[in-house]
Write a protein that holds these residues in place. Structure first.
Motif, PDB file in Angstrom:
ATOM      1  N   HIS A  44      70.534  31.230  10.978  1.00 18.84           N
ATOM      2  CA  HIS A  44      69.093  31.045  11.009  1.00 18.84           C
ATOM      3  C   HIS A  44      68.488  31.939  12.083  1.00 18.84           C
ATOM      4  N   PRO A  45      67.188  32.208  12.023  1.00 12.44           N
ATOM      5  CA  PRO A  45      66.560  33.024  13.071  1.00 12.44           C
ATOM      6  C   PRO A  45      66.451  32.256  14.378  1.00 12.44           C
ATOM      7  N   TYR A  46      66.545  32.980  15.473  1.00 13.79           N
ATOM      8  CA  TYR A  46      66.279  32.415  16.790  1.00 13.79           C
ATOM      9  C   TYR A  46      64.767  32.215  16.959  1.00 13.79           C
ATOM     10  N   PRO A  47      64.361  31.368  17.905  1.00 15.54           N
ATOM     11  CA  PRO A  47      62.923  31.213  18.172  1.00 15.54           C
ATOM     12  C   PRO A  47      62.269  32.550  18.500  1.00 15.54           C
ATOM     13  N   GLY A  48      61.158  32.821  17.873  1.00 16.59           N
ATOM     14  CA  GLY A  48      60.431  34.061  18.133  1.00 16.59           C
ATOM     15  C   GLY A  48      60.945  35.266  17.384  1.00 16.59           C
ATOM     16  N   PHE A  49      61.904  35.069  16.481  1.00 11.76           N
ATOM     17  CA  PHE A  49      62.434  36.204  15.720  1.00 11.76           C
ATOM     18  C   PHE A  49      61.327  36.877  14.910  1.00 11.76           C
ATOM     19  N   LYS A  50      61.313  38.219  14.947  1.00  8.73           N
ATOM     20  CA  LYS A  50      60.319  38.979  14.194  1.00  8.73           C
ATOM     21  C   LYS A  50      61.017  40.113  13.453  1.00  8.73           C
ATOM     22  N   LYS A  51      60.685  40.264  12.194  1.00  4.24           N
ATOM     23  CA  LYS A  51      61.218  41.383  11.422  1.00  4.24           C
ATOM     24  C   LYS A  51      60.417  42.640  11.718  1.00  4.24           C
ATOM     25  N   ALA A  52      61.118  43.751  11.818  1.00 10.46           N
ATOM     26  CA  ALA A  52      60.437  45.035  11.966  1.00 10.46           C
ATOM     27  C   ALA A  52      59.696  45.361  10.674  1.00 10.46           C
ATOM     28  N   PRO A  53      58.626  46.139  10.744  1.00  9.36           N
ATOM     29  CA  PRO A  53      57.917  46.518   9.516  1.00  9.36           C
ATOM     30  C   PRO A  53      58.740  47.478   8.670  1.00  9.36           C
ATOM     31  N   GLY A  54      58.513  47.458   7.360  1.00  9.52           N
ATOM     32  CA  GLY A  54      59.143  48.416   6.465  1.00  9.52           C
ATOM     33  C   GLY A  54      60.603  48.104   6.180  1.00  9.52           C
ATOM     34  N   ALA A  55      61.330  49.149   5.777  1.00 10.95           N
ATOM     35  CA  ALA A  55      62.700  48.972   5.306  1.00 10.95           C
ATOM     36  C   ALA A  55      63.634  48.447   6.385  1.00 10.95           C
ATOM     37  N   LEU A  56      63.473  48.889   7.639  1.00 14.21           N
ATOM     38  CA  LEU A  56      64.375  48.447   8.693  1.00 14.21           C
ATOM     39  C   LEU A  56      64.232  46.956   8.966  1.00 14.21           C
ATOM     40  N   GLY A  57      63.121  46.373   8.576  1.00 14.07           N
ATOM     41  CA  GLY A  57      62.956  44.931   8.690  1.00 14.07           C
ATOM     42  C   GLY A  57      63.821  44.159   7.718  1.00 14.07           C
ATOM     43  N   GLU A  58      64.400  44.862   6.728  1.00 16.97           N
ATOM     44  CA  GLU A  58      65.294  44.218   5.760  1.00 16.97           C
ATOM     45  C   GLU A  58      66.733  44.123   6.279  1.00 16.97           C
ATOM     46  N   TYR A  59      67.000  44.640   7.459  1.00 20.42           N
ATOM     47  CA  TYR A  59      68.364  44.786   7.952  1.00 20.42           C
ATOM     48  C   TYR A  59      69.080  43.445   8.045  1.00 20.42           C
ATOM     49  N   ASN A  60      68.442  42.446   8.650  1.00 22.07           N
ATOM     50  CA  ASN A  60      69.092  41.156   8.858  1.00 22.07           C
ATOM     51  C   ASN A  60      68.296  39.965   8.358  1.00 22.07           C
ATOM     52  N   GLY A  61      66.989  40.005   8.568  1.00 20.65           N
ATOM     53  CA  GLY A  61      66.187  38.810   8.384  1.00 20.65           C
ATOM     54  C   GLY A  61      66.234  38.210   6.997  1.00 20.65           C
ATOM     55  N   LYS A  62      66.287  39.030   5.969  1.00 18.22           N
ATOM     56  CA  LYS A  62      66.203  38.489   4.612  1.00 18.22           C
ATOM     57  C   LYS A  62      67.495  37.813   4.160  1.00 18.22           C
ATOM     58  N   PHE A  63      68.548  37.883   4.993  1.00 19.06           N
ATOM     59  CA  PHE A  63      69.814  37.231   4.659  1.00 19.06           C
ATOM     60  C   PHE A  63      69.985  35.886   5.368  1.00 19.06           C
ATOM     61  N   MET A  64      68.941  35.401   6.004  1.00 20.05           N
ATOM     62  CA  MET A  64      69.061  34.180   6.797  1.00 20.05           C
ATOM     63  C   MET A  64      68.961  32.928   5.931  1.00 20.05           C
ATOM     64  N   ILE A  65      69.859  32.828   4.979  1.00 20.96           N
ATOM     65  CA  ILE A  65      69.982  31.651   4.129  1.00 20.96           C
ATOM     66  C   ILE A  65      71.379  31.672   3.493  1.00 20.96           C
ATOM     67  N   ASN A  66      71.991  30.489   3.396  1.00 22.30           N
ATOM     68  CA  ASN A  66      73.290  30.329   2.729  1.00 22.30           C
ATOM     69  C   ASN A  66      74.388  31.211   3.330  1.00 22.30           C
ATOM     70  N   GLN A  67      74.343  31.392   4.649  1.00 26.53           N
ATOM     71  CA  GLN A  67      75.371  32.157   5.355  1.00 26.53           C
ATOM     72  C   GLN A  67      75.835  31.348   6.563  1.00 26.53           C
ATOM     73  N   ASN A  68      77.088  31.550   6.955  1.00 27.63           N
ATOM     74  CA  ASN A  68      77.605  30.943   8.178  1.00 27.63           C
ATOM     75  C   ASN A  68      77.849  32.017   9.224  1.00 27.63           C
ATOM     76  N   VAL A  69      77.633  31.654  10.484  1.00 30.52           N
ATOM     77  CA  VAL A  69      77.790  32.600  11.580  1.00 30.52           C
ATOM     78  C   VAL A  69      79.245  32.662  12.016  1.00 30.52           C
ATOM     79  N   LEU A  70      79.734  33.878  12.249  1.00 30.55           N
ATOM     80  CA  LEU A  70      81.023  34.108  12.894  1.00 30.55           C
ATOM     81  C   LEU A  70      80.758  34.805  14.222  1.00 30.55           C
ATOM     82  N   ARG A  71      81.555  34.471  15.207  1.00 27.54           N
ATOM     83  CA  ARG A  71      81.394  35.079  16.532  1.00 27.54           C
ATOM     84  C   ARG A  71      82.666  35.809  16.933  1.00 27.54           C
ATOM     85  N   GLY A  72      82.500  36.728  17.891  1.00 30.45           N
ATOM     86  CA  GLY A  72      83.630  37.470  18.437  1.00 30.45           C
ATOM     87  C   GLY A  72      83.685  38.890  17.940  1.00 30.45           C
TER      88      GLY A  72
END
Length: 386
Positions: free
Chosen positions: A325-353
């Motif tokens: 999920h997005p962190y508080p205050g998360f903002k997508k960049a305008p245009g294509a680069l805004g598609e990098y991460n934000g639009k995938f914030m559903i039905n995914q689990n986070v991995l760390r490391g």
């Protein structure tokens, strides 16, 4: 060395590293796409090049001439703002352009980038996009390793790739590190490069927790299997139980049973499973079922980040019990680069490391990797918490 020269050196190092990952391949290995999530190595080589062409050279360098008018369509991944594209499942159908033309494309764009960066009037915004492009290519280097292993590991002869990307044995004794209840800072500071999904910094409240200082090993996972872990629905999420029944999963990915012994495909070939190595290529469902069987759980991504400085991490990406999920205050960049991460914030689990396939210098404790819970071809493992 000034900032631009340092970035040029990093760019060249990164471009070379991508090609070195492909060096052990035969030309026939560059094209197959044995499942939808796996992209052909040829596609990775071209897409990571298209990113620089599309987002750096075309909009900013009036002297640049595109290599081929077809490549923007052939090698766009998911950027709707950048135009139409070949659908992901069809990437392996492209026998053309040939590999040699993709290599020529890489050389052409790299040379154009270096000439462009010699200009003295590059804005901080342009340098930021080039830096993003380098990190984007480093991400694709890791995906390239996953995909090469899938392509080779699903062939009947289990071909040898080489000695790279090998796991090391975990220490034999496990201890649990304890952390006290409290409020902790999470997220990247933005002083150095980070992806937008690591921003912004915020605080979380955590209860007392303990986290293991080692990853779960093959031997431990064999005990889970021998105890009937794959046959006990009480250990599984309903969705995970349905998944393993549908896919007939009874062991980690790349494992095969022969003469009552377990073997696995590695980049060094088909080998008997070593019990002391960390268990890899598990879905979130499997990681959670194992933790449940042990009477424990998976850490949250926030617990993992708080504990990271006290852990020896980096062999395998570690599943957390945190939704992407997005962190508080998360903002997508305008245009294509805004598609990098934000639009995938559903039905995914986070991995760390990180993993043995993560390029050196690309990892950090705030990095948020993410995949669907069913994903198994990535270099993923288990760290227990309680």
């Amino acid at each position: 060395m000034n900032k631009i020269e340092a970035l040029k050196n990093l760019l060249l190092k990164t471009r070379k590293a991508t090609e070195e990952i492909c060096a052990p391949l035969e030309v026939e290995d560059y094209v197959p796409q044995p499942m939808e999530d796996v992209s052909p190595p040829k596609w990775h080589l071209a897409h990571s090049t298209w990113f620089f062409e599309q987002f750096v050279l075309v909009p900013n360098d009036p002297d640049y001439r595109i290599f081929s008018p077809d490549f923007a369509y052939l090698f766009n991944s998911y950027y709707n703002n950048a135009g139409d594209r070949v659908l992901r499942p069809n990437r392996g159908l492209m026998s053309r352009p040939p590999v040699r033309e993709v290599i020529a494309y890489r050389q052409y764009v790299t040379e154009a980038l270096l000439k462009f960066m010699d200009k003295s009037d590059l804005s901080p915004e342009i340098l930021a996009v080039i830096t993003l492009g380098v990190n984007h290519e480093q991400q694709h280097q890791e995906l390239l390793v996953y995909d090469i292993k899938y392509i080779l590991g699903n062939q009947p002869t289990f071909p040898i790739y080489g000695d790279s990307f090998s796991l090391q044995k975990e220490k034999t004794e496990r201890t649990f590190i304890q952390f006290k209840e409290g409020i902790y800072a999470i997220g990247a500071s933005e002083d150095d490069f980070c992806f937008d999904n690591e921003c912004g910094q915020h605080k979380v409240f955590l209860h007392d927790f303990q986290i293991a200082d080692t990853l779960v090993t093959n031997g431990e996972y064999m005990e889970f299997m021998a105890a009937g872990g794959y046959g006990d629905f009480n250990l599984w999420l309903a969705e995970g139980w349905d998944y393993i029944l549908k896919e007939k999963i009874q062991a980690p990915f790349y494992w095969h049973q022969q003469d009552e012994k377990w073997f696995q495909y590695t980049f060094q070939g088909f080998r008997e499973v070593e019990k002391e190595l960390p268990v890899a290529h598990l879905s979130f469902y499997e990681a959670l079922a194992f933790a449940t069987w042990k009477g424990m759980r998976l850490p949250t991504e926030f617990e993992w980040e708080v504990a990271a400085d006290h852990l020896n991490w980096g062999q395998l990406w570690e599943w957390t019990y945190s939704a992407y999920h997005p962190y508080p205050g998360f903002k997508k960049a305008p245009g294509a680069l805004g598609e990098y991460n934000g639009k995938f914030m559903i039905n995914q689990n986070v991995l760390r490391g990180a993993s043995v396939a993560t390029p050196k210098g690309h990892s950090r404790k705030t990095y948020r990797n993410f995949f669907p819970a069913s994903s198994r071809w990535l270099f993923s493992g288990i760290r227990l918490a309680k």
